[in-house]
Design a protein around this motif. Structure first.
Motif, PDB file in Angstrom:
ATOM      1  N   ASN A 185       0.858  -1.188   0.000  1.00 24.53           N
ATOM      2  CA  ASN A 185       0.000   0.000   0.000  1.00 24.53           C
ATOM      3  C   ASN A 185       0.893   1.237   0.000  1.00 24.53           C
ATOM      4  OD1 ASN A 185       0.920   0.174   2.674  1.00 24.53           O
ATOM      5  ND2 ASN A 185      -0.957  -0.746   3.492  1.00 24.53           N
ATOM      6  N   THR A 186       0.276   2.406   0.065  1.00 22.98           N
ATOM      7  CA  THR A 186       1.069   3.636  -0.028  1.00 22.98           C
ATOM      8  C   THR A 186       2.048   3.769   1.132  1.00 22.98           C
ATOM      9  OG1 THR A 186      -0.790   4.802   1.017  1.00 22.98           O
ATOM     10  CG2 THR A 186      -0.640   4.895  -1.384  1.00 22.98           C
ATOM     11  N   ASP A 187       1.649   3.300   2.322  1.00 25.36           N
ATOM     12  CA  ASP A 187       2.571   3.354   3.461  1.00 25.36           C
ATOM     13  C   ASP A 187       3.779   2.463   3.219  1.00 25.36           C
ATOM     14  OD1 ASP A 187       0.991   5.129   4.833  1.00 25.36           O
ATOM     15  OD2 ASP A 187      -0.046   3.586   6.000  1.00 25.36           O
ATOM     16  N   LEU A 190       5.097   1.614   0.355  1.00 26.54           N
ATOM     17  CA  LEU A 190       5.973   2.222  -0.641  1.00 26.54           C
ATOM     18  C   LEU A 190       6.849   3.311  -0.027  1.00 26.54           C
ATOM     19  CD1 LEU A 190       3.779   2.559  -3.877  1.00 26.54           C
ATOM     20  CD2 LEU A 190       5.438   0.802  -3.290  1.00 26.54           C
ATOM     21  N   LYS A 191       6.300   4.017   0.984  1.00 26.74           N
ATOM     22  CA  LYS A 191       7.040   5.124   1.592  1.00 26.74           C
ATOM     23  C   LYS A 191       8.029   4.663   2.657  1.00 26.74           C
ATOM     24  CE  LYS A 191       3.256   8.455   0.962  1.00 26.74           C
ATOM     25  NZ  LYS A 191       2.235   9.289   1.663  1.00 26.74           N
ATOM     26  N   THR A 192       7.672   3.610   3.394  1.00 24.60           N
ATOM     27  CA  THR A 192       8.446   3.276   4.598  1.00 24.60           C
ATOM     28  C   THR A 192       9.234   1.976   4.498  1.00 24.60           C
ATOM     29  OG1 THR A 192       6.538   2.136   5.601  1.00 24.60           O
ATOM     30  CG2 THR A 192       6.770   4.486   6.036  1.00 24.60           C
ATOM     31  N   ASP A 193       8.786   1.033   3.694  1.00 21.88           N
ATOM     32  CA  ASP A 193       9.444  -0.273   3.661  1.00 21.88           C
ATOM     33  C   ASP A 193      10.200  -0.435   2.341  1.00 21.88           C
ATOM     34  OD1 ASP A 193      10.261  -2.866   3.977  1.00 21.88           O
ATOM     35  OD2 ASP A 193       8.321  -3.620   4.659  1.00 21.88           O
ATOM     36  N   THR A 194      11.333   0.209   2.251  1.00 19.44           N
ATOM     37  CA  THR A 194      12.098   0.166   1.004  1.00 19.44           C
ATOM     38  C   THR A 194      12.634  -1.234   0.726  1.00 19.44           C
ATOM     39  OG1 THR A 194      14.077   0.901   2.202  1.00 19.44           O
ATOM     40  CG2 THR A 194      12.733   2.603   1.144  1.00 19.44           C
ATOM     41  N   ASP A 195      12.919  -1.987   1.784  1.00 16.53           N
ATOM     42  CA  ASP A 195      13.409  -3.356   1.572  1.00 16.53           C
ATOM     43  C   ASP A 195      12.359  -4.206   0.866  1.00 16.53           C
ATOM     44  OD1 ASP A 195      15.796  -2.747   2.774  1.00 16.53           O
ATOM     45  OD2 ASP A 195      15.241  -3.569   4.737  1.00 16.53           O
ATOM     46  N   LEU A 196      11.101  -4.066   1.284  1.00 12.89           N
ATOM     47  CA  LEU A 196      10.025  -4.826   0.662  1.00 12.89           C
ATOM     48  C   LEU A 196       9.852  -4.412  -0.792  1.00 12.89           C
ATOM     49  CD1 LEU A 196       7.638  -6.782   0.682  1.00 12.89           C
ATOM     50  CD2 LEU A 196       6.222  -4.937   1.623  1.00 12.89           C
ATOM     51  N   VAL A 197       9.883  -3.116  -1.048  1.00 11.57           N
ATOM     52  CA  VAL A 197       9.724  -2.639  -2.416  1.00 11.57           C
ATOM     53  C   VAL A 197      10.853  -3.153  -3.299  1.00 11.57           C
ATOM     54  CG1 VAL A 197       9.642  -0.598  -3.894  1.00 11.57           C
ATOM     55  CG2 VAL A 197       8.462  -0.577  -1.687  1.00 11.57           C
ATOM     56  N   ASP A 198      12.085  -3.066  -2.791  1.00 16.64           N
ATOM     57  CA  ASP A 198      13.235  -3.565  -3.559  1.00 16.64           C
ATOM     58  C   ASP A 198      13.108  -5.063  -3.830  1.00 16.64           C
ATOM     59  OD1 ASP A 198      14.300  -1.036  -3.583  1.00 16.64           O
ATOM     60  OD2 ASP A 198      15.715  -1.394  -1.937  1.00 16.64           O
ATOM     61  N   GLU A 199      12.630  -5.814  -2.821  1.00 19.77           N
ATOM     62  CA  GLU A 199      12.468  -7.247  -3.003  1.00 19.77           C
ATOM     63  C   GLU A 199      11.428  -7.549  -4.071  1.00 19.77           C
ATOM     64  OE1 GLU A 199      11.664 -11.338  -0.397  1.00 19.77           O
ATOM     65  OE2 GLU A 199      11.445  -9.379   0.563  1.00 19.77           O
ATOM     66  N   CYS A 200      10.318  -6.808  -4.059  1.00 15.77           N
ATOM     67  CA  CYS A 200       9.280  -7.025  -5.066  1.00 15.77           C
ATOM     68  C   CYS A 200       9.777  -6.677  -6.467  1.00 15.77           C
ATOM     69  CB  CYS A 200       8.044  -6.202  -4.728  1.00 15.77           C
ATOM     70  SG  CYS A 200       7.118  -6.805  -3.291  1.00 15.77           S
ATOM     71  N   ARG A 217       5.484   0.481 -12.310  1.00  9.16           N
ATOM     72  CA  ARG A 217       4.274   1.309 -12.354  1.00  9.16           C
ATOM     73  C   ARG A 217       3.099   0.586 -11.714  1.00  9.16           C
ATOM     74  NH1 ARG A 217       6.106   2.413 -17.617  1.00  9.16           N
ATOM     75  NH2 ARG A 217       4.589   0.919 -18.476  1.00  9.16           N
ATOM     76  N   ALA A 218       3.018  -0.714 -11.952  1.00  9.83           N
ATOM     77  CA  ALA A 218       1.924  -1.491 -11.370  1.00  9.83           C
ATOM     78  C   ALA A 218       2.002  -1.495  -9.853  1.00  9.83           C
ATOM     79  CB  ALA A 218       1.957  -2.919 -11.908  1.00  9.83           C
ATOM     80  N   LEU A 219       3.192  -1.608  -9.307  1.00  9.59           N
ATOM     81  CA  LEU A 219       3.349  -1.543  -7.852  1.00  9.59           C
ATOM     82  C   LEU A 219       2.832  -0.220  -7.313  1.00  9.59           C
ATOM     83  CD1 LEU A 219       6.892  -3.096  -7.214  1.00  9.59           C
ATOM     84  CD2 LEU A 219       4.744  -3.883  -6.219  1.00  9.59           C
ATOM     85  N   GLU A 220       3.190   0.860  -7.970  1.00 12.49           N
ATOM     86  CA  GLU A 220       2.773   2.191  -7.513  1.00 12.49           C
ATOM     87  C   GLU A 220       1.265   2.376  -7.656  1.00 12.49           C
ATOM     88  OE1 GLU A 220       5.134   4.690  -9.972  1.00 12.49           O
ATOM     89  OE2 GLU A 220       6.996   4.341  -8.843  1.00 12.49           O
ATOM     90  N   ASN A 221       0.718   1.962  -8.798  1.00  4.07           N
ATOM     91  CA  ASN A 221      -0.717   2.155  -9.033  1.00  4.07           C
ATOM     92  C   ASN A 221      -1.567   1.255  -8.145  1.00  4.07           C
ATOM     93  OD1 ASN A 221      -0.048   4.011 -11.028  1.00  4.07           O
ATOM     94  ND2 ASN A 221      -0.199   2.511 -12.685  1.00  4.07           N
ATOM     95  N   SER A 222      -1.175  -0.012  -8.011  1.00  2.26           N
ATOM     96  CA  SER A 222      -1.945  -0.934  -7.197  1.00  2.26           C
ATOM     97  C   SER A 222      -1.872  -0.583  -5.726  1.00  2.26           C
ATOM     98  CB  SER A 222      -1.466  -2.376  -7.414  1.00  2.26           C
ATOM     99  OG  SER A 222      -1.630  -2.776  -8.753  1.00  2.26           O
ATOM    100  N   ALA A 223      -0.742  -0.034  -5.303  1.00  4.36           N
ATOM    101  CA  ALA A 223      -0.582   0.338  -3.901  1.00  4.36           C
ATOM    102  C   ALA A 223      -1.580   1.407  -3.494  1.00  4.36           C
ATOM    103  CB  ALA A 223       0.848   0.831  -3.646  1.00  4.36           C
TER     104      ALA A 223
END
Length: 467
Positions: A320-322, A324-334, A367-373
């Motif tokens: 979710n948007t939180d 994407l903002k706070t969990d950079t490790d998760l975003v990088d892993e995805c 883009r899908a990660l950002e839009n779906s979040a």
């Protein structure tokens, strides 16, 4: 004999010139309670080991019971915090809260893949709005009417659980609260205008229920009225409402609260019972699976509970948007694991809004990660379904198909199964709505050999308590 060997034997007998096994799909299509269903059927049923689906059913029940405990165990009873993580809007939350009954009954359909080793859970599909009960029931019943298949089933200890008969049992037990000593009057209520789109499917369900011994009325919410603390359709008092609408329809459509007010008043008065409260949609939210899968969020769960979750649920994380903002490790892993992941929108079903990582490029995935979040979604580990070998009745060639199984469940236990299948290589999402060659298939379970060696009669049989 394993389920794979049963399949091999079935295909061998299917190939015999003049085999009546070739008539099964057409017999199912022409079955009286299925003629209105617009889909097509696979040339053969699918087979699973009874002990395997029973063990999976036990795990799913445990997992769903953990889901029901999440508000207390992960959020200290703070329901607003819980619904905030799930991304439930204020309007939908008001609907859920005003109807009360936050813990729903254990009722729905678990969707799963078989990866060649075991079943893996994809969605829980809690609530009476979940469809497929009638189709699953009647496919199996129709298949058993073909003498050649009945003989094959007897020789191979094949049986099935009739989902609709499990529904009848559940509704009778539930309705006894207001209809002791008599058959409850049950009405399936669609939303205003809903029967135009879904009427044939619900009439199929109605026909299946009637064939199982329980009459059910089919109408729309706008057709009923409240009198004396109970709901009526014309002059007929309704004991139990089988709900097939969702909170969004009440919250978002103009005049939605006016339409549902008679049902709400009767529900609060207790004269008419609501089978599966609207809170079912809250626990069916895909974000709940992410809460269970993420080790950082399940510190208060027991070791046995965690083992059960990890056994049936693929790696799943909340996006979710939180995050994407706070969990950079998760975003990088995805981002790094794109080819192993699929994005699913939390509150949607049927593959709507899903993005398949292994079918996109890096830029599209980002883009899908950002839009779906923004809407709220999960990232889930890819499960590759095993191939189901099917002989084409025209060409005689053996084709590979992929199946998403649906296991139905009621408070009394496992209530049978069916499957949707597509040709292997058709894409990352198996859905009857998105594939021109999608087929429905009955599912039969193979029991263990009896100790005395006697071959039991084939046909309907219990997996758990449901029959």
């Amino acid at each position: 004999m394993s389920a794979e060997r049963v399949t091999a034997q079935y295909n061998e007998e299917f190939r015999i010139p003049g085999s009546d096994l070739r008539t099964v799909a057409q017999h199912v299509k022409d079955f009286p309670t299925l003629v209105s269903w617009p889909g097509e059927y696979l040339a053969r049923p699918l087979f699973v080991a009874e002990h395997e689906i029973r063990e999976f059913a036990d795990d799913v029940r445990c997992l769903v019971e953990i889901l029901f405990s999440l508000p207390d165990r992960m959020f200290g009873g703070d329901l607003d915090a819980f619904r905030s993580v799930l991304g439930i809007s204020d309007g939908r939350w008001e609907v859920i809260r005003r109807f009360g009954d936050l813990v729903p009954p254990y009722y729905g359909r678990a969707d799963m893949y078989h990866d060649g080793t075991s079943f893996k859970l994809l969605e829980t599909n809690l609530g009476s709005e979940t469809g497929g009960w009638g189709l699953a029931s009647e496919m199996s019943r129709a298949t058993m009417e073909v003498d050649a298949f009945a003989d094959f089933a007897r020789r191979n200890r094949l049986g099935y659980v009739h989902p609709v008969r499990a529904v009848v049992e559940a509704l009778r037990r539930f309705g006894a609260r207001v209809a002791p000593g008599r058959e409850p009057v049950v009405a399936l209520l669609e939303w205003r205008g809903g029967l135009k789109d879904y009427g044939e499917l619900w009439l199929n369900f109605q026909s299946a229920l009637r064939s199982a011994g329980l009459d059910i009325l089919v109408a729309e919410v706008s057709d009923v009225h409240e009198r004396g603390g109970a709901l009526y359709l014309g002059d007929t008092k309704i004991d139990v409402v089988y709900r097939s609408f969702v909170p969004d329809q009440i919250a978002e459509e103009p005049g939605g609260w006016d339409v549902v007010e008679p049902l709400l008043n009767a529900h609060r008065a207790g004269g008419t019972l609501l089978w599966t409260p609207l809170s079912s949609t809250m626990f069916a939210n895909k974000a709940c699976m992410a809460l269970l899968s993420d080790p950082a969020r399940r510190r208060d769960l027991g070791e046995d509970e965690c083992r059960t979750i990890d056994r049936v649920l693929p790696w799943t994380r909340l996006i979710n948007t939180d995050a994407l903002k706070t969990d950079t490790d998760l975003v990088d892993e995805c981002l790094e694991r794109r080819e192993q992941l699929i994005l699913k929108v939390n509150a949607r079903g049927g593959g709507v809004g899903a993005v398949v990582g292994w079918e996109t490029d890096d830029a599209t995935w980002r883009r899908a990660l950002e839009n779906s979040a923004a809407e709220g979604c999960i990232a889930q580990q890819r499960v590759i379904p095993r191939s189901e070998l099917v002989v084409d009745p025209v060409s005689g060639e053996t084709e590979e198909w992929h199946a998403v199984y649906g296991m139905f469940y009621t408070p009394q236990g496992c209530a049978g199964a069916d499957a949707r299948v597509v040709p292997a290589g058709s894409g990352g999402i198996i859905s009857g709505m998105s594939h021109a060659r999608a087929r429905a298939a009955a599912v039969f379970h193979q029991s263990e050999p009896p100790a005395g060696g006697e071959v039991p009669a084939a046909g309907e049989s219990p997996v758990d308590a449901a029959k």
